[in-house]
Scaffold this motif. Structure first.
Motif, PDB file in Angstrom:
ATOM      1  N   GLY A  50       2.550 -15.745 -43.449  1.00 48.91           N
ATOM      2  CA  GLY A  50       1.526 -16.177 -42.290  1.00 48.91           C
ATOM      3  C   GLY A  50       1.043 -14.926 -41.399  1.00 48.91           C
ATOM      4  N   LYS A  51      -0.098 -15.756 -40.883  1.00 56.00           N
ATOM      5  CA  LYS A  51      -0.812 -14.596 -39.910  1.00 56.00           C
ATOM      6  C   LYS A  51       0.019 -15.026 -38.249  1.00 56.00           C
ATOM      7  CE  LYS A  51      -4.492 -13.278 -42.296  1.00 56.00           C
ATOM      8  NZ  LYS A  51      -4.650 -12.387 -42.964  1.00 56.00           N
ATOM      9  N   LEU A  52       0.002 -13.729 -37.721  1.00 59.12           N
ATOM     10  CA  LEU A  52       0.215 -13.517 -36.297  1.00 59.12           C
ATOM     11  C   LEU A  52      -1.104 -14.247 -35.510  1.00 59.12           C
ATOM     12  CD1 LEU A  52       3.255 -12.859 -34.601  1.00 59.12           C
ATOM     13  CD2 LEU A  52       2.747 -12.377 -36.881  1.00 59.12           C
ATOM     14  N   GLY A  53      -1.078 -14.677 -34.635  1.00 60.98           N
ATOM     15  CA  GLY A  53      -2.286 -15.333 -34.111  1.00 60.98           C
ATOM     16  C   GLY A  53      -3.285 -16.551 -34.447  1.00 60.98           C
ATOM     17  N   LYS A  54      -2.863 -16.593 -35.840  1.00 63.41           N
ATOM     18  CA  LYS A  54      -2.546 -18.453 -35.985  1.00 63.41           C
ATOM     19  C   LYS A  54      -1.608 -18.820 -36.713  1.00 63.41           C
ATOM     20  CE  LYS A  54      -5.830 -19.042 -40.754  1.00 63.41           C
ATOM     21  NZ  LYS A  54      -6.326 -18.921 -42.002  1.00 63.41           N
ATOM     22  N   GLU A  55      -1.274 -18.611 -37.913  1.00 65.91           N
ATOM     23  CA  GLU A  55       0.398 -19.992 -37.447  1.00 65.91           C
ATOM     24  C   GLU A  55       1.446 -18.998 -37.189  1.00 65.91           C
ATOM     25  OE1 GLU A  55      -2.002 -19.525 -41.404  1.00 65.91           O
ATOM     26  OE2 GLU A  55      -1.674 -17.929 -40.983  1.00 65.91           O
ATOM     27  N   PHE A  56       1.322 -18.112 -36.412  1.00 70.42           N
ATOM     28  CA  PHE A  56       2.833 -17.695 -35.608  1.00 70.42           C
ATOM     29  C   PHE A  56       2.163 -17.126 -34.861  1.00 70.42           C
ATOM     30  CE2 PHE A  56       4.088 -16.418 -39.955  1.00 70.42           C
ATOM     31  CZ  PHE A  56       5.332 -17.344 -39.973  1.00 70.42           C
ATOM     32  N   THR A  57       2.913 -16.839 -32.622  1.00 68.68           N
ATOM     33  CA  THR A  57       2.859 -17.162 -32.048  1.00 68.68           C
ATOM     34  C   THR A  57       3.402 -15.227 -31.659  1.00 68.68           C
ATOM     35  OG1 THR A  57       4.395 -17.664 -31.246  1.00 68.68           O
ATOM     36  CG2 THR A  57       3.058 -19.171 -30.977  1.00 68.68           C
ATOM     37  N   THR A  58       2.523 -14.324 -30.521  1.00 70.84           N
ATOM     38  CA  THR A  58       3.624 -13.671 -30.211  1.00 70.84           C
ATOM     39  C   THR A  58       5.122 -13.265 -30.738  1.00 70.84           C
ATOM     40  OG1 THR A  58       1.715 -12.795 -29.599  1.00 70.84           O
ATOM     41  CG2 THR A  58       3.592 -11.383 -28.770  1.00 70.84           C
ATOM     42  N   LYS A  85      26.336   7.796 -38.888  1.00 65.94           N
ATOM     43  CA  LYS A  85      25.365   8.936 -38.683  1.00 65.94           C
ATOM     44  C   LYS A  85      24.114   9.575 -38.751  1.00 65.94           C
ATOM     45  CE  LYS A  85      28.268   9.729 -43.561  1.00 65.94           C
ATOM     46  NZ  LYS A  85      28.785   9.593 -44.992  1.00 65.94           N
ATOM     47  N   VAL A  86      23.844   7.898 -38.021  1.00 67.14           N
ATOM     48  CA  VAL A  86      22.501   8.174 -37.748  1.00 67.14           C
ATOM     49  C   VAL A  86      22.171   9.002 -36.468  1.00 67.14           C
ATOM     50  CG1 VAL A  86      20.180   6.657 -36.486  1.00 67.14           C
ATOM     51  CG2 VAL A  86      21.594   5.722 -38.292  1.00 67.14           C
ATOM     52  N   LYS A  87      21.377  10.270 -36.592  1.00 66.36           N
ATOM     53  CA  LYS A  87      21.014  11.601 -35.453  1.00 66.36           C
ATOM     54  C   LYS A  87      20.268  10.231 -34.265  1.00 66.36           C
ATOM     55  CE  LYS A  87      22.384  15.474 -37.705  1.00 66.36           C
ATOM     56  NZ  LYS A  87      22.147  16.420 -37.395  1.00 66.36           N
ATOM     57  N   ARG A  88      19.214   9.591 -34.641  1.00 61.85           N
ATOM     58  CA  ARG A  88      18.199   9.199 -34.184  1.00 61.85           C
ATOM     59  C   ARG A  88      17.238   8.239 -35.150  1.00 61.85           C
ATOM     60  NH1 ARG A  88      15.097  11.691 -28.775  1.00 61.85           N
ATOM     61  NH2 ARG A  88      13.505  10.273 -29.223  1.00 61.85           N
ATOM     62  N   VAL A  89      16.394   7.758 -34.552  1.00 65.27           N
ATOM     63  CA  VAL A  89      15.234   6.752 -35.171  1.00 65.27           C
ATOM     64  C   VAL A  89      14.222   8.044 -34.868  1.00 65.27           C
ATOM     65  CG1 VAL A  89      14.163   4.773 -34.772  1.00 65.27           C
ATOM     66  CG2 VAL A  89      16.145   4.971 -34.917  1.00 65.27           C
ATOM     67  N   VAL A  90      13.255   8.796 -35.645  1.00 64.22           N
ATOM     68  CA  VAL A  90      12.451   9.040 -35.569  1.00 64.22           C
ATOM     69  C   VAL A  90      11.272   8.540 -35.764  1.00 64.22           C
ATOM     70  CG1 VAL A  90      11.583  11.435 -36.262  1.00 64.22           C
ATOM     71  CG2 VAL A  90      13.370  10.606 -36.692  1.00 64.22           C
ATOM     72  N   LYS A  91      10.836   7.937 -36.331  1.00 58.66           N
ATOM     73  CA  LYS A  91       8.877   6.957 -36.919  1.00 58.66           C
ATOM     74  C   LYS A  91       9.216   5.974 -36.806  1.00 58.66           C
ATOM     75  CE  LYS A  91       4.840   7.098 -37.308  1.00 58.66           C
ATOM     76  NZ  LYS A  91       3.786   7.510 -36.389  1.00 58.66           N
ATOM     77  N   VAL A  92       8.681   5.085 -36.847  1.00 57.51           N
ATOM     78  CA  VAL A  92       8.701   3.452 -36.814  1.00 57.51           C
ATOM     79  C   VAL A  92       7.531   3.228 -37.206  1.00 57.51           C
ATOM     80  CG1 VAL A  92       9.150   1.635 -36.365  1.00 57.51           C
ATOM     81  CG2 VAL A  92      10.451   2.811 -35.968  1.00 57.51           C
ATOM     82  N   GLN A  93       6.309   2.731 -38.387  1.00 60.17           N
ATOM     83  CA  GLN A  93       5.400   2.161 -38.592  1.00 60.17           C
ATOM     84  C   GLN A  93       5.138   0.524 -38.969  1.00 60.17           C
ATOM     85  OE1 GLN A  93       3.177   4.202 -41.700  1.00 60.17           O
ATOM     86  NE2 GLN A  93       1.197   4.010 -40.736  1.00 60.17           N
ATOM     87  N   GLY A  94       4.790   0.124 -38.221  1.00 55.67           N
ATOM     88  CA  GLY A  94       4.624  -1.465 -37.958  1.00 55.67           C
ATOM     89  C   GLY A  94       3.486  -2.092 -39.110  1.00 55.67           C
ATOM     90  N   PHE A  95       2.942  -2.496 -39.975  1.00 55.95           N
ATOM     91  CA  PHE A  95       1.676  -3.245 -40.241  1.00 55.95           C
ATOM     92  C   PHE A  95       1.820  -4.749 -40.217  1.00 55.95           C
ATOM     93  CE2 PHE A  95       3.274  -0.154 -43.201  1.00 55.95           C
ATOM     94  CZ  PHE A  95       2.057   1.140 -43.005  1.00 55.95           C
ATOM     95  N   VAL A  96       1.458  -5.479 -38.991  1.00 54.31           N
ATOM     96  CA  VAL A  96       0.815  -6.810 -38.787  1.00 54.31           C
ATOM     97  C   VAL A  96      -0.287  -7.288 -39.313  1.00 54.31           C
ATOM     98  CG1 VAL A  96       0.976  -8.518 -37.092  1.00 54.31           C
ATOM     99  CG2 VAL A  96       2.641  -5.990 -36.754  1.00 54.31           C
ATOM    100  N   ASN A  97       0.438  -8.398 -40.038  1.00 53.86           N
ATOM    101  CA  ASN A  97      -0.194  -9.433 -40.859  1.00 53.86           C
ATOM    102  C   ASN A  97      -1.553 -10.054 -39.616  1.00 53.86           C
ATOM    103  OD1 ASN A  97      -1.817 -10.651 -42.384  1.00 53.86           O
ATOM    104  ND2 ASN A  97      -0.151 -11.772 -43.617  1.00 53.86           N
ATOM    105  N   ALA A  98      -2.124 -10.238 -39.246  1.00 44.99           N
ATOM    106  CA  ALA A  98      -3.111 -10.974 -37.502  1.00 44.99           C
ATOM    107  C   ALA A  98      -4.183 -11.160 -38.340  1.00 44.99           C
ATOM    108  CB  ALA A  98      -2.897  -9.628 -36.982  1.00 44.99           C
ATOM    109  N   ASP A  99      -4.526 -11.869 -36.872  1.00 44.78           N
ATOM    110  CA  ASP A  99      -5.935 -12.724 -37.465  1.00 44.78           C
ATOM    111  C   ASP A  99      -7.171 -11.384 -36.762  1.00 44.78           C
ATOM    112  OD1 ASP A  99      -7.756 -15.429 -37.145  1.00 44.78           O
ATOM    113  OD2 ASP A  99      -7.942 -14.286 -35.267  1.00 44.78           O
TER     114      ASP A  99
END
Length: 152
Positions: A50-58, A85-99
């Motif tokens: 489902g989608k945020l803002g429709k089926e799901f809340t924040t 062994k993780v030195k750093r979390v470098v980059k995060v890219q989020g894709f949000v299925n949203a209304d």
């Protein structure tokens, strides 16, 4: 607790990593190259639909992003044998299925970012981008892909 291992921190936080999920199509779960680990997109466990803002809340989206983070950590552990062994979390890219009228993507993705900070401390602070999506595979509410700097 500076000398605490990541496994000890996970235990203290009450987080149990699942087995790493397998790719759902023709791609690798991760690629390690030149000191970086690229983790393919992961959604939340349980496959909510489902989608945020429709089926799901924040608030639900925040929990989904945290769940996706646990899925990512499971892949990293399977790739490296240990999260230490993780030195750093470098980059995060989020894709949000949203209304189309939804505007709290950043709050949703804080679920992932907050988890990385809890698990890795300062090494968990990362660059991040978020895209609102018209749709995602299997109608997942979000998918996150991540780049880690790791010990070679």
């Amino acid at each position: 607790m500076p000398d605490e291992s990541v496994a000890e921190r996970l235990h203290r936080l009450g987080i149990v990593l699942p087995e790493a999920s397998n790719p759902v199509a023709n791609y690798a779960n991760f690629v390690e190259m030149n000191g970086f680990l690229f983790v393919s997109g992961k959604g939340p466990s349980g496959n909510p639909r489902g989608k945020l803002g429709k089926e799901f809340t924040t608030e639900q989206g925040y929990r989904f992003a945290r769940m996706a983070g646990i899925e990512v950590l499971a892949v990293v552990q399977s790739a490296l044998g240990t999260l230490d062994k993780v030195k750093r979390v470098v980059k995060v890219q989020g894709f949000v299925n949203a209304d189309p009228n939804y505007g709290e993507h950043h709050i949703v993705m804080n679920g992932f970012s907050d988890l990385m900070g809890e698990v890795f401390g300062e090494k968990g602070v990362h660059a991040r981008s978020i895209c609102g999506a018209v749709t995602l595979r299997d109608n997942l509410p979000l998918v996150v892909d991540t780049i880690f700097a790791v010990e070679e």
